[in-house]
Write an enzyme that holds these catalytic residues in place. Structure first.
Site, short mmCIF file in Angstrom:
data_model
loop_
_atom_site.label_atom_id
_atom_site.label_comp_id
_atom_site.label_asym_id
_atom_site.label_seq_id
_atom_site.Cartn_x
_atom_site.Cartn_y
_atom_site.Cartn_z
N ASP A 262 0.86 -1.17 0.00
CA ASP A 262 0.00 0.00 0.00
C ASP A 262 0.90 1.22 0.00
O ASP A 262 2.14 1.13 0.08
CB ASP A 262 -0.94 -0.05 1.22
C1 GLC Z 1 -4.32 4.15 -0.10
C2 GLC Z 1 -5.22 3.03 0.31
C3 GLC Z 1 -5.39 1.96 -0.72
C4 GLC Z 1 -5.32 2.59 -2.10
C5 GLC Z 1 -3.91 3.10 -2.28
C6 GLC Z 1 -3.71 3.75 -3.65
O1 GLC Z 1 -3.50 4.51 0.97
O2 GLC Z 1 -4.92 2.40 1.56
O3 GLC Z 1 -6.63 1.32 -0.48
O4 GLC Z 1 -5.65 1.64 -3.10
O5 GLC Z 1 -3.53 4.02 -1.27
O6 GLC Z 1 -4.48 4.88 -3.76
#
Ligand code: GLC
Length: 735
Positions: A262
């Site tokens: 993430d």
């Molecule tokens: C965010 C979220 C995740 C998302 C990613 C990209 O922090 O936790 O769910 O897909 O970043 O945007």
């Protein structure tokens, strides 16, 4: 490209090029997209940018085609970029939030919605979506419950799998398909205190029994990527958790695709305190099996010298780069680097009538009717003297917080929907109050301009005067959409006091109150249950929300949604879930069995509205459960049947839910677990027999030795309209 050719490509790539494939850059490096996490410049070099493997959050046919063209021209091996983005509940045509889609109990509808989202996103040049989010949720304080299909492993799994199928179609080579990235692996939905990014403490058995099944269903459905979660499990952050990623994900769940972190999660290994520096973070993450580093510089800045110093085998880099190249190859990016990016298709598909209709139908199916005293609903919008009052009447913010590419101007508010219909063009409306309290500490969004005190008083007075003049009031209340989503945990799940004040003031002059509730989480709605004759939960219904609500209130659509997550009596019960253990001192309110039982002194154990609950404008009856046999061996299968009858005066949809209880096992077993469900549409007076199959497979669990097996003994099977049904029968599983 043939795999042999791909192998040759990998063998010809330099170490820098292979490391480049493991880096995902934020869209804002190209002045596109929104930062969905702490934003920084990452301190990357021009070469890092030139060799990167992927961008996130960039969309638009023209933009992606141009970026891809320029990028490939400058790449030594002309390897195409992978474009990933958060298409959580629609791209530009926005569907209900996933928590609401869970309430449809209708995987086919969810799959169709995901296919619509994929067709629009594919035309905009997106290759893979960061969806489905399959995190099980039991704590409404957590802002991200809105993204989850809900509190049940079986329902979550069906919904997550449906999303994967909808995005990917029958084959990723088909036009209008995109890859699916399952998230957040694993257990992100169980943060202590319901506070986002907080520690998760789950036993291995609870993780495997309750939290992993939905991820597993998404993997079986063919998801292409898995995203690691921010949280620790057993004090090890997922992005560095060898056991979770190698033993569980790769070996036990047989996932062979790409693993991405993430946002900035590798950098955060230092904050977790399990890496003293970026070099150590890079080492433990790559060793655990993280292939792609989302928006941190840990891989970019450290992997090369770790290999050169002999601390990391280059084979680890090769393995991860191979999984990235394989994903790009599965998407045919080497042959068609633009995939479906097409401006003409964008214009034809985005927000087209068919997509809007699909979004509206999904929204209608996601609404949950919690109360309907005196059958005050449906309304005769033509003849009845009705007013729509509340901050959600003229509010276009009906998309969930993750609708990052949508334009609120495309959304049909309730007001717009009323104006669009001849019979309601003149229906009186009034805002009644702001959507949240002036002092409400809501971070993360630009607060609407708060009216001054005098205006607030006048607005309330105007609403009360209107309520006095009409027969019925539709009170449109709810939390601001930015009160849920990422980094939106709350220590108070009641409605803003200004809205409660409006409710009380209207109730003083008019008892015929129908509440339409907009929210991204279950709220403490005891005041609504007390003062309203009807409560319709509309969640955050998306682009067509206003039309869907009006059609439902008028009875053109008869609601049949069922709660995918219970509404607690109060925040004091959280976390709460229906499939709990019995404890050694189970408390039953009806028995009121005294003091020394598992209970609160001041609130009930039971939620206000349970998982699986939802009413209709008609009524249904369930016959007693009929078993084809009262015993079975592991090799046998028996059936459990009921007859559902529409005992009301209009056609409607019921969802028969099958729950099992294993009365005794080598470990304590939940008081019931959803194992199957079936929707049935019935005309007045019509009956339909519904038969479920009971096989050994749905009796299995992780026994004392953590083996996934069934154990002989007595089982209760319940079939009814919600998780509280007592309509049951008993059978034995024998050796
Ligand atoms: C965010 C979220 C995740 C998302 C990613 C990209 O922090 O936790 O769910 O897909 O970043 O945007």
């Amino acid at each position: 490209m043939k795999e042999t050719a791909l192998r040759t490509l990998l063998s010809e790539m330099t170490l820098e090029e292979k490391i480049g494939q493991l880096i995902q850059l934020p869209g804002y490096f190209q002045n596109e997209g929104m930062a969905t996490g702490p934003a920084g410049d990452m301190g990357l070099t021009q070469e890092d940018l030139q060799l990167a493997g992927s961008y996130l959050s960039i969309a638009g046919a023209e933009k992606t085609r141009k970026l891809q063209t320029d990028f490939m021209a400058n790449h030594p091996h002309h390897i195409p970029l992978l474009f990933m983005a958060d298409i959580i509940n629609g791209y530009r045509t926005v569907f209900p939030i996933p928590l609401a889609q869970g309430c449809t109990f209708d995987p086919d509808t969810v799959e169709a919605g995901a296919a619509v989202a994929a067709s629009e996103a594919a035309a905009a040049g997106i290759h893979v979506t960061f969806s489905p989010m399959a995190d099980l949720v039991r704590d409404a304080r957590w802002g991200r419950v809105m993204e989850s299909p809900g509190e049940d492993p079986c329902l979550n799994g069906r919904i997550a799998a449906a999303m994967v199928k909808g995005y990917r179609g029958k084959d990723l080579k088909e036009k209008g398909t995109i890859g699916a990235c399952l998230k957040h692996f694993a257990g992100y939905g169980a943060p202590e205190g319901g506070r986002d990014y907080n520690t998760v403490e789950l036993s291995c058995r609870t993780l495997k029994e309750d939290y992993l099944p939905a991820y597993s269903a998404a993997i079986k459905a063919g998801c292409d990527v898995v995203m690691t979660s921010f949280n620790t499990l057993d004090r090890i952050p997922s992005a560095a958790n060898d056991w979770l990623l190698k033993q569980v994900l790769r070996r036990e769940m047989d996932f062979r695709g790409m693993v991405i972190t993430d946002w900035n999660a590798l950098e955060e290994l230092l904050r977790h305190g399990i890496a003293a520096d970026q070099g150590e973070a890079a080492f433990i993450a790559l060793r655990a099996g993280v292939d792609m580093d989302m928006t941190s510089s840990v891989y970019a800045r450290n992997l090369k010298h770790l290999v050169e110093e002999g601390k990391i085998p280059e084979a680890w880099i090769d393995d991860s780069a191979w999984r990235v190249l394989m994903l790009k190859n599965k998407l045919s990016l080497f042959e068609t680097p633009f995939r479906d990016a097409d401006e003409k298709a964008e214009k034809e598909l985005i927000l087209c009538a068919a997509h809007r209709q699909a979004a509206r139908e999904c929204a209608e199916k996601s609404f949950v009717l919690l109360k309907n005293e005196e059958k005050i609903l449906p309304l005769n919008l033509t003849e009845e003297n009705i007013a729509f009052i509340g901050p959600y009447v003229n509010n276009q913010l009906l998309n969930g917080a993750w609708s990052v590419f949508a334009d609120d101007e495309d959304t049909i508010s309730l007001k717009k929907a009323l104006l669009a219909r001849p019979e309601t063009q003149n229906t009186p409306t009034a805002p009644g109050c702001p959507i949240h309290d002036p002092e409400q500490s809501v971070t993360g969004f630009q607060r609407p301009v708060q009216p001054d005190k005098t205006d607030i008083e006048n607005t309330l007075k105007e609403a009360v005067q209107l309520a006095r003049r009409v027969k019925k009031v539709v009170l449109c209340l709810g939390e601001h959409r930015e009160c849920t989503g990422e980094a939106a945990s709350r220590g108070d799940i009641t409605l803003p006091s200004c809205q409660i004040r409006l409710l009380n003031a209207v109730a003083e002059v008019n008892r015929n109150i129908i509440v339409v509730l907009f929210s991204g989480r279950p709220l403490d709605i005891r005041p609504l249950r007390e003062k309203a004759k009807a409560i319709l939960v509309a969640w955050l219904p998306g682009t067509e929300g206003g039309n869907a609500v009006v059609r439902t209130l008028s009875g053109e659509y008869n609601p049949g949604g069922k709660l995918s997550m219970c509404f607690p009596y109060s925040i004091g019960q959280l976390p709460i879930h229906y499939n709990h253990l019995n404890t050694g001192r189970p408390y039953h309110e009806e028995a009121d069995n005294g003091r020394f039982f598992s209970r609160y002194q001041d609130i009930p154990n039971e939620p206000l509205y349970p998982f699986g609950f939802g009413l209709s404008y008609t009524s249904f009856a369930f016959s007693p459960v009929k078993l084809s046999a009262d015993r079975m061996t592991r090799k046998d299968r028996i059936t459990a049947s009921v007859t559902v009858t529409n005992t009301g005066d209009r056609a409607g949809m019921e969802t028969a839910q099958l729950y099992l209880r294993d009365l005794a096992g080598s470990v304590a077993r939940p008081v019931r677990q959803l194992k199957d469900f079936r929707k049935v549409s019935l005309n007045p007076g019509e009956s339909r027999e519904i038969t479920f199959l009971i096989t050994e497979d749905i009796l299995k669990f992780y026994n004392l030795q953590m083996q996934y097996v069934s154990e002989p003994g007595a089982f209760d099977v319940f079939i009814g309209p919600d998780s509280r049904t007592e309509n049951g029968a008993r059978f034995m599983l024998t050796e």
